[in-house]
Design a protein around this motif. Structure first.
Motif, short mmCIF file in Angstrom:
data_model
loop_
_atom_site.label_atom_id
_atom_site.label_comp_id
_atom_site.label_asym_id
_atom_site.label_seq_id
_atom_site.Cartn_x
_atom_site.Cartn_y
_atom_site.Cartn_z
N MET A 224 0.55 -1.22 0.06
CA MET A 224 0.04 0.61 0.08
C MET A 224 1.33 1.29 0.54
O MET A 224 1.52 1.30 0.40
CB MET A 224 -0.73 -0.10 1.49
CG MET A 224 -1.96 1.20 1.11
SD MET A 224 -2.70 0.61 2.77
CE MET A 224 -3.68 -0.12 2.52
N ASP A 225 0.41 1.84 -1.04
CA ASP A 225 0.76 3.24 -0.64
C ASP A 225 0.70 4.15 0.35
O ASP A 225 -0.25 4.93 0.40
CB ASP A 225 1.11 4.33 -2.84
CG ASP A 225 1.99 5.37 -2.60
OD1 ASP A 225 2.94 5.28 -1.65
OD2 ASP A 225 1.88 5.66 -3.73
N LEU A 226 1.68 4.56 1.21
CA LEU A 226 0.91 5.32 2.48
C LEU A 226 0.47 6.91 1.25
O LEU A 226 -0.03 8.05 2.69
CB LEU A 226 1.45 5.24 3.58
CG LEU A 226 1.77 3.75 4.59
CD1 LEU A 226 2.08 4.02 5.72
CD2 LEU A 226 -0.14 3.69 4.37
N GLN A 227 1.05 7.05 0.82
CA GLN A 227 0.98 8.26 -0.16
C GLN A 227 1.96 9.72 0.90
O GLN A 227 1.70 10.94 1.02
CB GLN A 227 -0.72 8.78 -0.09
CG GLN A 227 -1.04 8.15 -0.73
CD GLN A 227 -2.51 8.58 -1.40
OE1 GLN A 227 -2.72 9.49 -0.93
NE2 GLN A 227 -3.42 7.29 -1.77
N LEU A 228 2.42 9.25 1.40
CA LEU A 228 3.67 10.50 2.80
C LEU A 228 4.85 10.81 1.46
O LEU A 228 5.64 11.69 2.28
CB LEU A 228 4.11 9.40 3.73
CG LEU A 228 3.34 9.01 4.16
CD1 LEU A 228 3.53 8.63 6.13
CD2 LEU A 228 2.09 11.09 5.27
N SER A 229 5.59 10.69 0.52
CA SER A 229 6.51 10.87 -0.35
C SER A 229 6.74 12.43 -0.24
O SER A 229 5.40 13.41 -0.55
CB SER A 229 6.86 10.18 -1.24
OG SER A 229 8.12 10.68 -1.83
N GLY A 230 7.87 13.18 0.49
CA GLY A 230 7.32 14.51 0.06
C GLY A 230 6.95 15.00 1.50
O GLY A 230 7.27 16.44 1.27
N THR A 231 6.02 14.62 2.25
CA THR A 231 4.99 15.35 3.44
C THR A 231 6.36 15.34 4.75
O THR A 231 7.74 15.14 4.08
CB THR A 231 4.00 14.03 3.88
OG1 THR A 231 5.39 12.98 4.28
CG2 THR A 231 3.07 13.95 2.50
N ARG A 232 5.72 16.74 5.56
CA ARG A 232 7.38 17.33 6.42
C ARG A 232 6.15 16.56 7.10
O ARG A 232 5.63 17.53 7.45
CB ARG A 232 7.15 18.54 5.82
CG ARG A 232 7.06 18.78 4.59
CD ARG A 232 7.05 20.13 3.65
NE ARG A 232 5.04 20.67 3.79
CZ ARG A 232 4.52 21.47 3.60
NH1 ARG A 232 5.02 22.29 2.61
NH2 ARG A 232 2.96 21.82 3.29
N VAL A 233 7.32 16.48 8.50
CA VAL A 233 6.96 15.71 9.27
C VAL A 233 8.18 16.30 10.18
O VAL A 233 9.14 16.28 10.64
CB VAL A 233 7.19 14.40 9.51
CG1 VAL A 233 6.50 14.15 11.21
CG2 VAL A 233 5.75 13.71 8.23
#
Length: 252
Positions: free
Chosen positions: A1-10
């Protein structure tokens, strides 16, 4: 499953050891840009060096008991990252004995650092496409156990605070959830110390768990990352218990 977090800022508080570090690692593995903080400068530097090959990570020395320091860290990080998508409050004073000092420490570090982190992050989260707030509570905040008192009460308060935020911020598209780990073992952690210092308590704690063993930081980090992801877009106001069926109460 792709969690679609690539490039997000945490941002993650308490990212040098245990659950906090595992959360930093898990976000990095999903391609997120991660900032973490802790009090110990040597630990911050060593952690950043160790994780730098894993992804874009920045460590900062911050005392989360200092509200001004938290706010400054959040604002600097948001400016550097170009915004914020997720904040994770994972620091605990681990102040268990029932003393005046431990009550003050638990309320200031466990509860109020969470409040301060959220307050500082909200202006930035409001600009994000899929913002998320996550706080680490504990099964001691859900059921009475040996850690009831300063620690358990602060953890209960965190669940209530985050649940209220979920309702208040829903119209802005900001999700808020808590994750409540059960007994989690790692070298240098509280249960490793209890194992050597109070083996009877350690064995009792292990025996209470139907799995026959304690959890790992990685087993807590994985659901944290899932909850933060856009894939979990309909989950808000939840207290996700990650305890291997340790607790017996029914959440209603």
């Amino acid at each position: 499953m792709d969690l679609q977090l690539s490039g997000t800022r945490v941002l993650v508080t308490g990212g040098t050891r245990g659950i906090g570090r595992a959360i930093v690692e898990a976000f990095l593995d999903e391609g997120a840009t991660v900032g973490f903080c802790a009090r110990n400068a040597d630990a911050v530097s060593a952690t950043q060096d160790a994780l730098s090959q894993r992804g874009a990570v920045t460590g900062t020395v911050v005392d989360v008991g200092d509200g001004d320091a938290i706010a400054a860290w959040v604002d600097r990080s948001a400016a550097s990252f170009g915004g914020l998508d997720t904040v994770v409050a994972s620091v605990s004073a681990l102040a268990i004995p029932d003393t005046e000092e431990n009550w003050l420490a638990s309320l200031n570090v466990d509860l109020m650092h969470t409040v301060r982190l959220v307050r500082a992050a909200l202006p930035h989260l409001e600009q994000a496409p899929a913002p998320s707030i996550i706080a680490i509570s504990s099964v001691s905040g859900r059921e009475s156990d040996f850690a009831s008192g300063p620690y358990g009460t602060a953890k209960t308060a965190i669940i209530g605070y985050i649940n209220g935020l979920a309702m208040q911020l829903a119209e802005k598209g900001i999700r808020a959830n808590t994750v409540s780990p059960g007994n989690t073992y790692f070298e240098g952690g509280v249960w490793a110390s209890i194992e050597s210092g109070d083996p009877d308590l350690y064995r009792t704690a292990v025996d209470l768990n139907p799995t026959g063993h304690m959890g790992t930081p990685q087993e807590v980090a994985a659901p944290v990352v899932f909850l933060a992801s856009p894939v979990a877009s309909r989950i808000s106001g939840t207290n996700l218990v990650v305890d291997g069926a340790l607790t017996r109460g029914v959440q209603v």
